[in-house]
Design an enzyme around this catalytic site. Structure first.
Site, PDB file in Angstrom:
ATOM      1  N   GLN A  96       0.817  -1.205   0.000  1.00  0.00           N
ATOM      2  CA  GLN A  96       0.000   0.000   0.000  1.00  0.00           C
ATOM      3  C   GLN A  96       0.851   1.254   0.000  1.00  0.00           C
ATOM      4  OE1 GLN A  96      -1.155   0.176   4.702  1.00  0.00           O
ATOM      5  NE2 GLN A  96      -1.871  -1.631   3.573  1.00  0.00           N
ATOM      6  N   HIS A  98       0.325   5.677   1.141  1.00  0.00           N
ATOM      7  CA  HIS A  98      -0.537   6.702   1.725  1.00  0.00           C
ATOM      8  C   HIS A  98      -0.290   8.045   1.043  1.00  0.00           C
ATOM      9  CE1 HIS A  98      -1.402   3.749   4.717  1.00  0.00           C
ATOM     10  NE2 HIS A  98      -0.203   3.795   5.259  1.00  0.00           N
ATOM     11  N   GLU A 115       3.855   7.963   8.588  1.00  0.00           N
ATOM     12  CA  GLU A 115       3.848   7.111   9.770  1.00  0.00           C
ATOM     13  C   GLU A 115       5.256   6.595  10.048  1.00  0.00           C
ATOM     14  OE1 GLU A 115       0.996   4.255   8.401  1.00  0.00           O
ATOM     15  OE2 GLU A 115       2.502   2.945   7.508  1.00  0.00           O
ATOM     16  N   HIS A 172       4.788   0.251   0.796  1.00  0.00           N
ATOM     17  CA  HIS A 172       5.181  -0.516   1.976  1.00  0.00           C
ATOM     18  C   HIS A 172       4.171  -1.607   2.301  1.00  0.00           C
ATOM     19  CE1 HIS A 172       2.377   2.509   3.616  1.00  0.00           C
ATOM     20  NE2 HIS A 172       2.085   1.580   4.515  1.00  0.00           N
ATOM     21  N   ARG A 192      -4.514   0.613  -1.594  1.00  0.00           N
ATOM     22  CA  ARG A 192      -3.930  -0.715  -1.819  1.00  0.00           C
ATOM     23  C   ARG A 192      -3.429  -0.828  -3.245  1.00  0.00           C
ATOM     24  NH1 ARG A 192      -8.838  -2.655   0.285  1.00  0.00           N
ATOM     25  NH2 ARG A 192      -8.741  -2.848   2.547  1.00  0.00           N
TER      26      ARG A 192
END
Length: 319
Positions: A96, A98, A115, A172, A192
């Site tokens: 996936q 972000h 993150e 990642h 995804r």
């Protein structure tokens, strides 16, 4: 307010989840496919609940809105910026990516998602997908369309104590057998790219992929962030700084039957998770026993605290 804010987590079931959140931390999980503990969360998809003091029973979202002085008197229009999770990957998560703030706000109406992961545990031979090998957008799109995942994706072996910074745009996946503590922007937007051709056992359907958004958001070529661990001491507590970024700073606090004295010089509010051991936090007239699996916030109104005992914590603050 010279007190900490103890929090009760929310939990998320996932097709890749397992039972380790119960086995390792003693949490009352909803099923044997529990993938995520949203430990310190004010996100609408899983807010944590205050467990102590005059605000007991309130969600963190409600507390953020009603008591801004506990959080540095943030602007009324701001949302709680961070989210702390523990993830139990029994099997591989999807590959996936972000979005950044601009793309996420335009397309999803919320923050983007940068993150980081502190590896709590990793089975022998386990790994992460962290980045890719494509050198151009065209090569990236071609390898995706042809399903040449082994040629595209980069696998990185991991062990407990490792740390990874995952900026928005990073392709990642957390591999099976890995448990992480994740500090992230408060966002639930995930695109995804690939889901290992599996089907959801409950529905019999493949999960939705987001190829167009993934291609638009992925960093090409991938450049891994360069991080330098910095070590210092607060009293006798060993403090390791893993990252100090635009969005957050993340630290490990380690005590070994000793005492650490902290001063909150910048009036920050701190998000703290006990990941091993037990001890105490003292705030003048209040003392709390702490143990593995507890999560709490030290408000910006607290100026000093003392930690004692034998434990490891992960602490973060918004930047």
């Amino acid at each position: 307010m010279n007190d900490i804010i103890l929090l009760k987590p929310a939990f998320q079931e996932k097709i890749w989840g397992g039972k380790k959140l119960q086995e390792e931390f003693g949490y009352d999980i909803p099923s044997d496919q529990t993938g995520e503990c949203w430990a310190i969360s004010a996100h609408k998809h899983g807010p944590a609940t205050v467990e102590n003091g005059p605000y007991a029973g309130m969600t963190l979202t409600q507390l953020w809105t009603s008591e801004p002085q506990l959080f540095g008197n943030h602007g009324a229009e701001e949302s709680f910026p961070l989210l702390t999770k523990i993830l139990d990957a029994k099997i591989d998560l999807s590959v996936q990516v972000h979005p950044d703030d601009d793309y996420a706000m335009k397309h999803e109406g919320e923050l983007g998602k940068t993150e980081c992961w502190y590896i709590l545990a990793a089975d022998p031979g386990s790994y992460l997908i962290y980045g890719h090998r494509a050198q151009s957008k065209e090569e990236f799109a071609q390898l995706v369309s042809q399903g040449k995942w082994d040629q595209l994706l980069t696998k990185v072996p991991v062990k407990a104590g490792d740390f990874f910074y995952v900026p928005s745009g990073t392709v990642h996946a957390i591999g099976g057998g890995v448990m992480v503590l994740e500090t992230q922007q408060s966002s639930d937007t995930t695109y995804r790219l690939y889901d290992w051709d599996r089907k959801d056992e409950k529905t019999g359907q493949s999960r939705e992929l987001h190829i167009k958004d993934s291609l638009a958001c992925s960093q090409v070529p991938f450049q891994a962030p360069k991080l330098t661990r910095k070590t210092s001491f607060c009293g006798q507590t060993k403090v390791t700084e893993f990252v100090n970024s635009k969005f957050f700073s993340v630290y490990r606090w380690e005590n070994h039957q000793n005492q650490g004295d902290f001063q909150n010089k910048n009036h920050d509010y701190w998000l703290v998770s006990v990941i091993a051991g037990q001890g105490q936090i003292n705030l003048g007239d209040k003392t709390y026993d702490l143990k593995k699996g507890m999560h709490f916030i030290i408000p910006s109104t607290v100026t000093n605290w003392t930690l004692s005992g034998d434990f490891t914590m992960i602490a973060s603050k918004a930047n």
